[in-house]
Design a protein around this motif. Structure first.
Motif, PDB file in Angstrom:
ATOM      1  N   SER B   9      71.836 -48.227   1.251  1.00 20.80           N
ATOM      2  CA  SER B   9      71.491 -48.991   2.449  1.00 20.80           C
ATOM      3  C   SER B   9      70.479 -48.204   3.247  1.00 20.80           C
ATOM      4  O   SER B   9      70.502 -46.975   3.241  1.00 20.80           O
ATOM      5  CB  SER B   9      72.729 -49.246   3.308  1.00 20.80           C
ATOM      6  N   TYR B  10      69.588 -48.922   3.897  1.00 17.06           N
ATOM      7  CA  TYR B  10      68.696 -48.248   4.832  1.00 17.06           C
ATOM      8  C   TYR B  10      69.557 -47.655   5.951  1.00 17.06           C
ATOM      9  O   TYR B  10      70.560 -48.243   6.365  1.00 17.06           O
ATOM     10  CB  TYR B  10      67.697 -49.243   5.407  1.00 17.06           C
ATOM     11  N   ALA B  11      69.172 -46.500   6.424  1.00 11.34           N
ATOM     12  CA  ALA B  11      69.988 -45.799   7.425  1.00 11.34           C
ATOM     13  C   ALA B  11      69.720 -46.330   8.830  1.00 11.34           C
ATOM     14  O   ALA B  11      68.945 -45.759   9.582  1.00 11.34           O
ATOM     15  CB  ALA B  11      69.691 -44.303   7.357  1.00 11.34           C
ATOM     16  N   TRP B  12      70.341 -47.449   9.148  1.00  7.61           N
ATOM     17  CA  TRP B  12      70.224 -47.981  10.509  1.00  7.61           C
ATOM     18  C   TRP B  12      70.887 -47.005  11.461  1.00  7.61           C
ATOM     19  O   TRP B  12      71.905 -46.390  11.116  1.00  7.61           O
ATOM     20  CB  TRP B  12      70.909 -49.350  10.603  1.00  7.61           C
ATOM     21  N   ASP B  13      70.336 -46.861  12.635  1.00 11.55           N
ATOM     22  CA  ASP B  13      70.995 -45.932  13.553  1.00 11.55           C
ATOM     23  C   ASP B  13      72.195 -46.612  14.219  1.00 11.55           C
ATOM     24  O   ASP B  13      72.351 -47.833  14.182  1.00 11.55           O
ATOM     25  CB  ASP B  13      70.012 -45.335  14.567  1.00 11.55           C
ATOM     26  N   GLU B  16      71.772 -49.593  16.551  1.00 12.38           N
ATOM     27  CA  GLU B  16      71.436 -50.888  15.947  1.00 12.38           C
ATOM     28  C   GLU B  16      72.673 -51.565  15.360  1.00 12.38           C
ATOM     29  O   GLU B  16      72.836 -52.778  15.485  1.00 12.38           O
ATOM     30  CB  GLU B  16      70.374 -50.690  14.863  1.00 12.38           C
ATOM     31  N   ILE B  17      73.509 -50.796  14.728  1.00 13.71           N
ATOM     32  CA  ILE B  17      74.733 -51.369  14.185  1.00 13.71           C
ATOM     33  C   ILE B  17      75.674 -51.789  15.323  1.00 13.71           C
ATOM     34  O   ILE B  17      76.279 -52.864  15.285  1.00 13.71           O
ATOM     35  CB  ILE B  17      75.437 -50.356  13.249  1.00 13.71           C
ATOM     36  N   LEU B  20      74.956 -55.130  16.778  1.00 16.02           N
ATOM     37  CA  LEU B  20      75.426 -56.305  16.051  1.00 16.02           C
ATOM     38  C   LEU B  20      76.806 -56.731  16.519  1.00 16.02           C
ATOM     39  O   LEU B  20      77.085 -57.924  16.679  1.00 16.02           O
ATOM     40  CB  LEU B  20      75.469 -56.011  14.547  1.00 16.02           C
ATOM     41  N   LEU B  25      71.689 -55.424  24.296  1.00 16.66           N
ATOM     42  CA  LEU B  25      70.248 -55.534  24.516  1.00 16.66           C
ATOM     43  C   LEU B  25      69.782 -56.986  24.567  1.00 16.66           C
ATOM     44  O   LEU B  25      68.622 -57.256  24.856  1.00 16.66           O
ATOM     45  CB  LEU B  25      69.502 -54.809  23.384  1.00 16.66           C
ATOM     46  N   ILE B  27      69.425 -58.866  22.014  1.00 15.53           N
ATOM     47  CA  ILE B  27      68.584 -59.144  20.841  1.00 15.53           C
ATOM     48  C   ILE B  27      69.373 -59.975  19.833  1.00 15.53           C
ATOM     49  O   ILE B  27      69.020 -61.106  19.519  1.00 15.53           O
ATOM     50  CB  ILE B  27      68.095 -57.824  20.205  1.00 15.53           C
ATOM     51  N   ILE B  28      70.424 -59.416  19.305  1.00 14.29           N
ATOM     52  CA  ILE B  28      71.306 -60.176  18.411  1.00 14.29           C
ATOM     53  C   ILE B  28      72.552 -60.519  19.223  1.00 14.29           C
ATOM     54  O   ILE B  28      73.337 -59.645  19.577  1.00 14.29           O
ATOM     55  CB  ILE B  28      71.705 -59.340  17.186  1.00 14.29           C
ATOM     56  N   PHE B  31      76.271 -62.331  16.333  1.00 14.15           N
ATOM     57  CA  PHE B  31      76.663 -61.869  14.997  1.00 14.15           C
ATOM     58  C   PHE B  31      78.108 -62.220  14.688  1.00 14.15           C
ATOM     59  O   PHE B  31      78.419 -62.691  13.595  1.00 14.15           O
ATOM     60  CB  PHE B  31      76.426 -60.362  14.868  1.00 14.15           C
TER      61      PHE B  31
END
Lengths: 453, 58
Positions: B9-13, B16-17, B20, B25, B27-28, B31
């Motif tokens: 997996s890409y290393a989301w910080d 960001e997780i 969700l 923020l 933004i999402i 979820f």
């Protein structure tokens, strides 16, 4: 050369070129002057290529070929389309050095038809979002009110035509990203049947939902472009509004909608009835989970494409797009496949419905252009993210793949355009455009030009 | 190494997780609602309906 010509339809400009009332060079000079004056205000362009366009215009004028359907027509495209010798940035810091060496298939076709490319348009980064906000290149405003959005994600394409900076523009439509901004800016937005216009050479967002579309002033202009761009051009059809069966959705598409937009659609329905069309209420498939289905498909697909850049350039993406890609990472393969299977059921449901009607009529959007910077809009006491509202009536038809066109049908008391959406049968693109042309020519409504000072 | 650890997996910080599941923020914002809806869809029998593919003239 008057400013009025800058707002003329593609059809009229083409006619004036053929009658030698205006030259291709004069047209480029007209638009180049306007782009120079309005570039900052409109934020429509990421790059322009005026000198190359002037060179082509000189060649066109020297030996004008009447056989070329778009000869001398200046156009622009969203900066997702590859144009040889220019970078395709996707409106993002990530692809600033992405110089490409071959035209996208649709750019080739435009050029083969004689159209004259003048520049690449601003957009919501990588087409992720319907507000058209872009932190790198600015947010294109609405030509009718600079405090409001042009809409997106083909925001610059809508602004370019809306501000009178080119005759037509190409965009991509994954959930309404051509039709919605076109409608908010008083233009005609058309997306074809899924697959009928090639997406080759266009930076993808979601392979399942992406369509290439056109933004023009008139439905006839969309027809002219479609004839040159479509993979399987057909003989134009002659449709009469008389006895045409128009489906009016009984649910969802007239709900939580601005009352003045509903009034305008009512007035349009009255016109269609007077013309002899049969307005038939139709039950639509349940829309309860359509957004979930769309997200379950689009975000993993977007992630899959952008994986090629994430390791090295992940920090260059905007925060909102990174969050979307992270969401794509958190969905299961079975959820993605299930989403695609639900899309198949939507297509089958709609095909059954289209056995009973010729086209479907809905408002293009439930809201007029929102204010720039607004997070949520409220209609009927229900608040939702501005981007969701803008594409609420359009995104379903990206899943079903039916051709759809939005066209102006009124002005809101706040001075902003109102649009209607017509949806046709699979591969009924020509008929749909023909119907839109008849509505446009018969309906007693003339959109005022924007006051750009 | 467990099976879960072997999934790339890409290393989301973390932010960001976290965004969700606990959005701050703006933004999402949906979820959890999305997951709930997907769970409803999972329980619907689609019989042998295949995934959507290209559209062909009929």
């Amino acid at each position: 050369m008057t400013a009025t010509l800058a707002f003329a339809s593609l059809s009229e400009i083409s006619s004036r070129l053929r009658n030698r009332e205006v030259s291709a060079t004069e047209l480029i000079d007209l638009y180049a002057d306007r782009i120079e004056r309005l570039a900052e205000e409109s934020k429509a362009f990421i790059c322009v290529d005026i000198e190359a366009a002037r060179g082509r215009a000189a060649s066109i004028d020297k030996n004008f070929d009447d056989e070329l359907p778009l000869n001398g027509i200046p156009y622009s495209c969203k900066d997702l389309f590859n144009v040889k010798g220019l970078p395709t940035t996707g409106g993002s810091q990530v692809l600033q050095d992405n110089l490409v060496h071959e035209d996208a298939e649709v750019v080739k076709r435009m050029n083969q038809a004689g159209a004259n490319f003048i520049g690449k348009n601003n957009l919501h980064e990588f087409a992720y979002g319907a507000t058209g906000e872009n932190t790198l290149y600015g947010t294109p405003p609405n030509p009718y009110d600079p405090s409001r959005l042009a809409g997106g994600s083909s925001s610059g394409s809508a602004a370019a035509v809306g501000f009178g900076l080119c005759a037509a523009a190409l965009g991509t439509d994954t959930g309404g990203s051509v039709r919605a901004p076109a409608s908010l800016c008083g233009l005609v937005g058309f997306k074809p049947t899924y697959g009928r216009i090639s997406t080759e050479g266009v930076v993808p967002y979601s392979w399942t939902l992406d369509h290439v579309g056109t933004l023009t002033r008139k439905a006839a202009d969309a027809g002219l472009l479609f004839d040159s761009l479509a993979s399987e051009p057909k003989t134009p059809v002659q449709t009469s509004l008389h006895n045409l069966t128009i489906g009016i959705p009984q649910s969802f598409f007239f709900e939580r909608c601005d009352s003045e937009i509903l009034d305008s659609i009512d007035a349009l329905m009255n016109f269609l009835h007077r013309e002899g069309a049969i307005l038939k209420p139709v039950p639509m498939p349940s829309m309860e989970f359509t957004r979930a289905v769309s997200l379950a498909v689009q975000m993993p697909e977007a992630l899959s494409y952008h994986n090629r850049y994430l390791e090295q350039r992940g920090h260059l993406y905007s925060r909102d797009f990174r969050a979307g890609l992270a969401l794509g990472q958190c969905l299961l393969a079975e959820q993605y496949i299930r989403g695609k299977r639900f899309i198949e059921t939507y297509r089958n449901d709609m095909d059954r419905l289209f056995a009973e009607v010729d086209v479907i009529l809905t408002p293009a959007t439930p809201v007029i252009a929102p204010k720039i910077g607004v997070i949520e809009v409220t209609v009927d006491g229900y608040a939702e993210p501005a981007g969701n509202a803008i594409t609420r009536y359009t995104s379903f038809f990206n899943m079903t793949g039916h051709p759809a066109i939005t066209l102006p049908c009124g002005m809101h008391s706040k001075g902003l355009p109102i649009g209607a959406q017509l949806v046709g049968k699979h591969f009924g693109d020509e008929q749909l455009i023909d119907i839109a042309q008849q509505v446009e020519s018969g309906y007693d409504f003339e959109l005022p030009l924007p006051d750009l000072g | 190494m467990g099976i879960r650890d072997q999934f790339g997996s890409y290393a989301w910080d973390d932010a960001e997780i976290s965004e969700l599941v606990d959005p701050k923020l703006g933004i999402i914002t949906g979820f959890q609602e999305l997951l709930d809806q997907l769970e409803v869809l999972r329980k619907i029998d689609l019989e042998a309906t295949p995934p959507a593919g290209d559209i062909s003239p009929k």
